[in-house]
Design a protein around this motif. Structure first.
Motif, PDB file in Angstrom:
ATOM      1  N   SER A  24      -0.454  10.798 -10.279  1.00  9.72           N
ATOM      2  CA  SER A  24       1.020  10.826 -10.422  1.00  9.72           C
ATOM      3  C   SER A  24       1.508  12.124  -9.909  1.00  9.72           C
ATOM      4  O   SER A  24       0.847  13.108 -10.035  1.00  9.72           O
ATOM      5  CB  SER A  24       1.391  10.640 -11.909  1.00  9.72           C
ATOM      6  N   GLY A  25       2.606  12.200  -9.376  1.00  9.82           N
ATOM      7  CA  GLY A  25       3.180  13.401  -8.821  1.00  9.82           C
ATOM      8  C   GLY A  25       3.847  13.090  -7.512  1.00  9.82           C
ATOM      9  O   GLY A  25       3.720  12.033  -6.956  1.00  9.82           O
ATOM     10  N   ARG A  26       4.578  14.041  -7.005  1.00 13.26           N
ATOM     11  CA  ARG A  26       5.326  13.806  -5.776  1.00 13.26           C
ATOM     12  C   ARG A  26       4.374  13.871  -4.585  1.00 13.26           C
ATOM     13  O   ARG A  26       3.463  14.672  -4.541  1.00 13.26           O
ATOM     14  CB  ARG A  26       6.444  14.845  -5.634  1.00 13.26           C
ATOM     15  N   GLY A  27       4.648  13.042  -3.594  1.00 12.86           N
ATOM     16  CA  GLY A  27       3.920  13.131  -2.343  1.00 12.86           C
ATOM     17  C   GLY A  27       2.451  12.874  -2.443  1.00 12.86           C
ATOM     18  O   GLY A  27       1.685  13.413  -1.664  1.00 12.86           O
ATOM     19  N   ALA A  28       1.993  12.070  -3.419  1.00 11.10           N
ATOM     20  CA  ALA A  28       0.567  11.839  -3.556  1.00 11.10           C
ATOM     21  C   ALA A  28       0.037  11.067  -2.366  1.00 11.10           C
ATOM     22  O   ALA A  28       0.645  10.121  -1.910  1.00 11.10           O
ATOM     23  CB  ALA A  28       0.265  11.096  -4.839  1.00 11.10           C
ATOM     24  N   ASN A  29      -1.108  11.476  -1.869  1.00 14.46           N
ATOM     25  CA  ASN A  29      -1.688  10.840  -0.714  1.00 14.46           C
ATOM     26  C   ASN A  29      -3.011  10.166  -1.005  1.00 14.46           C
ATOM     27  O   ASN A  29      -3.624   9.613  -0.093  1.00 14.46           O
ATOM     28  CB  ASN A  29      -1.920  11.884   0.392  1.00 14.46           C
ATOM     29  N   LEU A  30      -3.458  10.239  -2.242  1.00 14.55           N
ATOM     30  CA  LEU A  30      -4.757   9.645  -2.534  1.00 14.55           C
ATOM     31  C   LEU A  30      -4.582   8.397  -3.377  1.00 14.55           C
ATOM     32  O   LEU A  30      -3.858   8.420  -4.342  1.00 14.55           O
ATOM     33  CB  LEU A  30      -5.628  10.655  -3.289  1.00 14.55           C
ATOM     34  N   PHE A  57       0.491   3.978 -10.426  1.00 12.73           N
ATOM     35  CA  PHE A  57      -0.586   3.246  -9.770  1.00 12.73           C
ATOM     36  C   PHE A  57      -0.238   3.083  -8.307  1.00 12.73           C
ATOM     37  O   PHE A  57       0.924   2.885  -7.958  1.00 12.73           O
ATOM     38  CB  PHE A  57      -0.740   1.861 -10.410  1.00 12.73           C
ATOM     39  N   HIS A  58      -1.231   3.194  -7.439  1.00  8.56           N
ATOM     40  CA  HIS A  58      -1.039   2.830  -6.040  1.00  8.56           C
ATOM     41  C   HIS A  58      -2.389   2.561  -5.399  1.00  8.56           C
ATOM     42  O   HIS A  58      -3.434   2.665  -6.030  1.00  8.56           O
ATOM     43  CB  HIS A  58      -0.227   3.884  -5.281  1.00  8.56           C
ATOM     44  N   ALA A  59      -2.350   2.158  -4.133  1.00  7.00           N
ATOM     45  CA  ALA A  59      -3.578   1.869  -3.390  1.00  7.00           C
ATOM     46  C   ALA A  59      -3.380   2.255  -1.942  1.00  7.00           C
ATOM     47  O   ALA A  59      -2.262   2.370  -1.454  1.00  7.00           O
ATOM     48  CB  ALA A  59      -3.934   0.385  -3.482  1.00  7.00           C
ATOM     49  N   HIS A  60      -4.495   2.453  -1.270  1.00  4.91           N
ATOM     50  CA  HIS A  60      -4.456   2.764   0.152  1.00  4.91           C
ATOM     51  C   HIS A  60      -4.523   1.493   0.976  1.00  4.91           C
ATOM     52  O   HIS A  60      -5.022   0.463   0.524  1.00  4.91           O
ATOM     53  CB  HIS A  60      -5.643   3.650   0.538  1.00  4.91           C
ATOM     54  N   PRO A  71       0.831  -1.213   0.000  1.00  4.45           N
ATOM     55  CA  PRO A  71       0.000   0.000   0.000  1.00  4.45           C
ATOM     56  C   PRO A  71       0.865   1.263   0.000  1.00  4.45           C
ATOM     57  O   PRO A  71       1.942   1.285   0.590  1.00  4.45           O
ATOM     58  CB  PRO A  71      -0.798  -0.129   1.302  1.00  4.45           C
ATOM     59  N   TRP A  72       0.389   2.279  -0.705  1.00  2.86           N
ATOM     60  CA  TRP A  72       0.984   3.605  -0.809  1.00  2.86           C
ATOM     61  C   TRP A  72       2.186   3.680  -1.751  1.00  2.86           C
ATOM     62  O   TRP A  72       2.542   4.753  -2.213  1.00  2.86           O
ATOM     63  CB  TRP A  72       1.394   4.157   0.558  1.00  2.86           C
ATOM     64  N   ARG A  73       2.811   2.563  -2.035  1.00  9.84           N
ATOM     65  CA  ARG A  73       3.970   2.583  -2.920  1.00  9.84           C
ATOM     66  C   ARG A  73       3.551   2.936  -4.341  1.00  9.84           C
ATOM     67  O   ARG A  73       2.480   2.551  -4.795  1.00  9.84           O
ATOM     68  CB  ARG A  73       4.646   1.210  -2.915  1.00  9.84           C
ATOM     69  N   ALA A 125     -15.376  -0.828  -1.155  1.00  9.66           N
ATOM     70  CA  ALA A 125     -15.107  -2.265  -1.157  1.00  9.66           C
ATOM     71  C   ALA A 125     -14.725  -2.779  -2.539  1.00  9.66           C
ATOM     72  O   ALA A 125     -14.009  -3.775  -2.659  1.00  9.66           O
ATOM     73  CB  ALA A 125     -16.342  -3.006  -0.641  1.00  9.66           C
ATOM     74  N   ASP A 126     -15.193  -2.114  -3.594  1.00 10.56           N
ATOM     75  CA  ASP A 126     -14.929  -2.606  -4.944  1.00 10.56           C
ATOM     76  C   ASP A 126     -13.591  -2.139  -5.505  1.00 10.56           C
ATOM     77  O   ASP A 126     -13.139  -2.609  -6.538  1.00 10.56           O
ATOM     78  CB  ASP A 126     -16.056  -2.175  -5.891  1.00 10.56           C
ATOM     79  N   GLU A 127     -12.922  -1.218  -4.827  1.00 15.54           N
ATOM     80  CA  GLU A 127     -11.704  -0.624  -5.378  1.00 15.54           C
ATOM     81  C   GLU A 127     -10.442  -1.335  -4.910  1.00 15.54           C
ATOM     82  O   GLU A 127     -10.215  -1.540  -3.724  1.00 15.54           O
ATOM     83  CB  GLU A 127     -11.623   0.860  -5.001  1.00 15.54           C
ATOM     84  N   HIS A 128      -9.612  -1.701  -5.886  1.00  8.70           N
ATOM     85  CA  HIS A 128      -8.325  -2.338  -5.602  1.00  8.70           C
ATOM     86  C   HIS A 128      -7.214  -1.292  -5.482  1.00  8.70           C
ATOM     87  O   HIS A 128      -6.339  -1.388  -4.625  1.00  8.70           O
ATOM     88  CB  HIS A 128      -7.991  -3.316  -6.725  1.00  8.70           C
ATOM     89  N   GLY A 129      -7.251  -0.303  -6.330  1.00  9.83           N
ATOM     90  CA  GLY A 129      -6.240   0.750  -6.337  1.00  9.83           C
ATOM     91  C   GLY A 129      -6.610   1.764  -7.399  1.00  9.83           C
ATOM     92  O   GLY A 129      -7.696   1.699  -7.982  1.00  9.83           O
ATOM     93  N   HIS A 130      -5.707   2.700  -7.680  1.00 13.89           N
ATOM     94  CA  HIS A 130      -6.024   3.699  -8.689  1.00 13.89           C
ATOM     95  C   HIS A 130      -4.778   4.259  -9.357  1.00 13.89           C
ATOM     96  O   HIS A 130      -3.679   4.222  -8.813  1.00 13.89           O
ATOM     97  CB  HIS A 130      -6.868   4.832  -8.098  1.00 13.89           C
ATOM     98  N   PHE A 131      -4.996   4.743 -10.572  1.00  7.89           N
ATOM     99  CA  PHE A 131      -3.953   5.420 -11.343  1.00  7.89           C
ATOM    100  C   PHE A 131      -4.121   6.923 -11.189  1.00  7.89           C
ATOM    101  O   PHE A 131      -5.244   7.431 -11.163  1.00  7.89           O
ATOM    102  CB  PHE A 131      -4.076   5.086 -12.835  1.00  7.89           C
TER     103      PHE A 131
END
Length: 263
Positions: A257-263, A64-67, A44-46, A73-79
């Motif tokens: 995409s971008g530095r320090g993304a938290n979402l 791509f990353h995920a929390h 997660p977060w990577r 519940a349906d979300e695995h991660g996001h771009f």
């Protein structure tokens, strides 16, 4: 670009949105697996890939990353997809794409400036880049980049509306607090979204009621969801999109995409 060329570009985008997951499925892989960019394990977060995937020729990038605890519940991660300013080196968050555990697209969503550390610009600036959005990569990332490119082009109008709704939300919030404070407000992260129904979008591209069956036959086109987990499949006939009928009731569906993304 004339209307015929625009339609041809949309048809190719629709083809990429369906055909690339098909080829991955035939190779025993999903788009969710492809999103990990060859990493041996998922954390997660990577960011995947590390350092983001950048197309320097077109000034675009993604990761791509995920929390650890997904929003739904349906979300695995996001771009996260971005445009870079060639002159200043700054970047602007274009849109985010959420996917399910299989890799099907679920929803487009916009984020506040603090989420990715971007320089936020309005929909009027970003909108023209959507229809011509280009994202090129080499090697294992090439099909993933082309899939993302196809989805952005296919949903360019809808994404622009998401951005307009983001701007309206920020404008409303700026009547309560100064805009710089709004852009850094940790209570405001996702600002607008659009749920994706890929079969419906492809139908809308080709079909005009009430002659749906005739046009569908003429286009050599039908929609496909197949397999135990609803993997998207399709085939090409005469350079146009052709796919098998749905088997079962699965929904082709489809995060930042971008530095320090938290979402």
């Amino acid at each position: 670009m004339n209307s015929a060329q625009q339609l041809e570009r949309l048809e190719q985008a629709a083809l990429d949105a369906v055909q690339i997951p098909l080829r991955m499925a035939q190779a025993g892989r999903s788009m969710a697996e492809l999103a990990l960019c060859g990493a041996a394990r998922f954390e997660p977060w990577r960011h995947y890939p590390a350092g983001d995937a950048r197309d320097r020729d077109h000034g675009t990038q993604f990761y791509f990353h995920a929390h650890e605890f997904p929003r739904s519940a349906d979300e695995h991660g996001h771009f996260h997809l971005f445009l870079r300013d060639v002159d200043s080196g700054g970047f602007h968050h274009l849109i985010a794409l959420a996917i399910d555990p299989v890799g099907r697209p679920l929803r487009w969503f916009s984020t506040n400036e603090w989420v990715t550390g971007e320089t936020l610009v309005g929909a009027a600036t970003l909108g023209p880049a959507l229809h011509d959005f280009s994202l090129r990569q080499r090697g294992r990332l090439a099909p993933l980049a082309r899939w993302l490119q196809g989805l952005v082009r296919l949903y360019a109008d809808e994404i622009e509306q998401v951005l307009r709704e983001r701007d309206a939300r920020l404008q409303h919030e700026a009547t309560i607090l100064p805009l710089p404070s709004v852009l850094q407000d940790r209570q405001l992260d996702v600002l607008s979204q659009f749920e994706i129904d890929l079969p419906q979008r492809i139908q809308a591209l080709y079909l005009e009621p009430p002659t749906v069956e005739g046009i569908c036959h003429e286009a050599g086109f039908e929609i496909v969801v197949a397999g135990p987990v609803g993997t998207a499949v399709g085939r090409v006939e005469s350079g146009r999109l052709a796919a098998a009928r749905p088997r079962g009731r699965q929904r082709l569906a489809g995060r930042p995409s971008g530095r320090g993304a938290n979402l």
